[in-house]
Write a protein that holds these residues in place. Structure first.
Motif, mmCIF file in Angstrom:
data_model
loop_
_atom_site.group_PDB
_atom_site.id
_atom_site.type_symbol
_atom_site.label_atom_id
_atom_site.label_comp_id
_atom_site.label_asym_id
_atom_site.label_seq_id
_atom_site.Cartn_x
_atom_site.Cartn_y
_atom_site.Cartn_z
ATOM 1 N N ARG A 225 10.598 3.549 -26.867
ATOM 2 C CA ARG A 225 11.628 2.564 -26.550
ATOM 3 C C ARG A 225 12.994 3.190 -26.814
ATOM 4 O O ARG A 225 13.111 4.165 -27.570
ATOM 5 C CB ARG A 225 11.461 1.307 -27.400
ATOM 6 N N ILE A 226 14.004 2.656 -26.192
ATOM 7 C CA ILE A 226 15.363 3.125 -26.424
ATOM 8 C C ILE A 226 15.904 2.446 -27.678
ATOM 9 O O ILE A 226 15.984 1.212 -27.753
ATOM 10 C CB ILE A 226 16.259 2.831 -25.221
ATOM 11 N N ALA A 227 16.248 3.257 -28.664
ATOM 12 C CA ALA A 227 16.765 2.729 -29.930
ATOM 13 C C ALA A 227 18.284 2.766 -29.980
ATOM 14 O O ALA A 227 18.896 2.198 -30.895
ATOM 15 C CB ALA A 227 16.192 3.529 -31.100
ATOM 16 N N GLY A 228 18.903 3.430 -29.028
ATOM 17 C CA GLY A 228 20.356 3.496 -28.979
ATOM 18 C C GLY A 228 20.807 4.369 -27.829
ATOM 19 O O GLY A 228 20.060 5.242 -27.371
ATOM 20 N N THR A 229 22.001 4.128 -27.356
ATOM 21 C CA THR A 229 22.592 4.932 -26.272
ATOM 22 C C THR A 229 23.842 5.627 -26.806
ATOM 23 O O THR A 229 24.705 4.990 -27.407
ATOM 24 C CB THR A 229 22.972 4.056 -25.074
ATOM 25 N N PHE A 230 23.907 6.935 -26.606
ATOM 26 C CA PHE A 230 25.056 7.690 -27.095
ATOM 27 C C PHE A 230 26.308 7.325 -26.296
ATOM 28 O O PHE A 230 26.241 7.182 -25.067
ATOM 29 C CB PHE A 230 24.791 9.191 -26.995
ATOM 30 N N PRO A 231 27.430 7.159 -26.969
ATOM 31 C CA PRO A 231 28.676 6.847 -26.249
ATOM 32 C C PRO A 231 28.968 7.912 -25.193
ATOM 33 O O PRO A 231 28.739 9.108 -25.412
ATOM 34 C CB PRO A 231 29.734 6.868 -27.361
ATOM 35 N N ALA A 232 29.450 7.483 -24.055
ATOM 36 C CA ALA A 232 29.706 8.408 -22.945
ATOM 37 C C ALA A 232 30.704 9.493 -23.324
ATOM 38 O O ALA A 232 30.630 10.617 -22.815
ATOM 39 C CB ALA A 232 30.204 7.628 -21.733
ATOM 40 N N ASP A 233 31.617 9.177 -24.227
ATOM 41 C CA ASP A 233 32.627 10.163 -24.595
ATOM 42 C C ASP A 233 32.177 11.108 -25.710
ATOM 43 O O ASP A 233 32.959 11.920 -26.198
ATOM 44 C CB ASP A 233 33.940 9.482 -24.994
ATOM 45 N N SER A 234 30.911 11.005 -26.116
ATOM 46 C CA SER A 234 30.411 11.887 -27.172
ATOM 47 C C SER A 234 29.867 13.203 -26.623
ATOM 48 O O SER A 234 29.516 14.102 -27.383
ATOM 49 C CB SER A 234 29.322 11.182 -27.989
ATOM 50 N N HIS A 235 29.796 13.323 -25.305
ATOM 51 C CA HIS A 235 29.291 14.540 -24.675
ATOM 52 C C HIS A 235 29.866 14.642 -23.267
ATOM 53 O O HIS A 235 30.439 13.679 -22.746
ATOM 54 C CB HIS A 235 27.755 14.535 -24.620
ATOM 55 N N ALA A 236 29.721 15.793 -22.671
ATOM 56 C CA ALA A 236 30.194 15.976 -21.294
ATOM 57 C C ALA A 236 29.408 15.063 -20.353
ATOM 58 O O ALA A 236 28.255 14.712 -20.633
ATOM 59 C CB ALA A 236 30.018 17.431 -20.875
ATOM 60 N N PRO A 237 30.008 14.659 -19.237
ATOM 61 C CA PRO A 237 29.272 13.836 -18.268
ATOM 62 C C PRO A 237 27.982 14.532 -17.832
ATOM 63 O O PRO A 237 27.976 15.745 -17.583
ATOM 64 C CB PRO A 237 30.252 13.712 -17.104
ATOM 65 N N ILE A 238 26.904 13.767 -17.759
ATOM 66 C CA ILE A 238 25.613 14.331 -17.353
ATOM 67 C C ILE A 238 25.536 14.302 -15.832
ATOM 68 O O ILE A 238 25.492 13.239 -15.217
ATOM 69 C CB ILE A 238 24.449 13.541 -17.972
ATOM 70 N N VAL A 239 25.541 15.476 -15.249
ATOM 71 C CA VAL A 239 25.560 15.607 -13.789
ATOM 72 C C VAL A 239 24.462 16.565 -13.361
ATOM 73 O O VAL A 239 24.263 17.615 -13.984
ATOM 74 C CB VAL A 239 26.923 16.127 -13.294
ATOM 75 N N TYR A 240 23.741 16.211 -12.298
ATOM 76 C CA TYR A 240 22.689 17.046 -11.739
ATOM 77 C C TYR A 240 23.179 17.647 -10.416
ATOM 78 O O TYR A 240 23.157 16.974 -9.384
ATOM 79 C CB TYR A 240 21.433 16.223 -11.452
#
Length: 277
Positions: A225-240
């Motif tokens: 299960r998802i226990a938490g979502t990391f803030p978007a500004d805590s890492h570079a944008p996830i791009v494929y």
């Protein structure tokens, strides 16, 4: 043509204490080398798609749809983007490459392995903290204190994640933990896996109380299960990013490459939890 099955190396915490990250990486690379060599025989009859391990469920679904529409079923090879890029560099017969981050596509482009004119940002994703589905309670990821405390409550508790030395999900995870100010405290508790799906398995099997994966990985596994979502500004944008390789059989590669960018394919990706970049 016989079906080619690409296998991954699963990391077990039972042997984690005696295996170094370097040993795990060497084994993963050897396995990828064997898989790549097996693919050479089929290069003339089907397009080879080298894709980040986190794409497996969505891309398997799209490949089946593409096969029904065209009669051509791509050979899909999954793994850490780092391993795939290095295998392409060594001559593995990839026609299309999809990386889970920009860095490994940059690696391929700098070595003239891809047709840079075909490089596109295909998808986006989110970075989440997972726990076994049998547990309860969320983790506040606005600061690192909560995660640090949760791990401290579990004897010999490990944090499963892709190897932060080279696996994109691990690199994103390390960056997020550094931003939260706790990387130095918990890096000794990290169970480094050779790709994000093996980090997912460690938590799904109850071998690690927490793990860092993409949202799409968590959606694909009922035992977590998802226990938490990391803030978007805590890492570079996830791009494929996606690109056609320089060695590609363009007659086969181009149609599938274009298919991945169609509205119907994008809708399928979104159904599995991916976002637009």
């Amino acid at each position: 043509m016989k079906a080619v099955v690409a296998t991954t190396v699963t990391v077990s915490l039972k042997s984690h204490a005696t295996q170094t990250t370097g040993t795990m990486l060497r084994r993963a690379l050897r396995a990828a080398t064997v898989g790549a060599s097996l693919l050479f025989a089929g290069h003339a009859v089907a397009q080879q798609v080298f894709a980040a391990a986190s794409m497996k469920d969505a891309l398997d679904d799209l490949s089946a749809t593409y096969a029904k529409e065209t009669g051509k079923k791509p050979v899909l090879v999954y793994g850490a983007s780092s391993t795939l890029a290095r295998q392409i560099e060594k001559g593995a017969p990839a026609d299309v490459f999809i990386s889970a981050d920009q860095d490994w596509m940059d690696y391929a482009q700098k070595r003239d392995l891809i047709d840079s004119s075909t490089r596109r940002n295909l998808l986006g994703n989110e970075l989440v903290l997972i726990a076994p589905a049998t547990t309860t309670g969320d983790v506040d990821l606005k600061s690192g204190a909560d995660l640090d405390a949760k791990l401290a409550q579990v004897p010999n508790g490990k944090l499963a994640m892709g190897d932060p030395a080279h696996v994109p999900a691990g690199l994103y995870g390390k960056a997020a933990l550094e931003k939260l100010g706790i990387w130095s405290k918990i890096q000794g508790k990290v169970a480094a896996a050779d790709n994000v799906r093996n980090a997912l398995l460690l938590v799904a099997r109850g071998e690690a109380p927490y793990g860092i994966v993409y949202k799409t990985d968590a959606n694909a596994e009922k035992r977590v299960r998802i226990a938490g979502t990391f803030p978007a500004d805590s890492h570079a944008p996830i791009v494929y990013p996606v690109a056609v390789t320089k060695q590609a059989n363009r007659a086969d590669a181009d149609p599938f490459y274009k298919f991945l960018q169609t509205p119907s394919a994008q809708a399928t990706f979104q159904r599995f939890g991916f976002s637009r970049p």
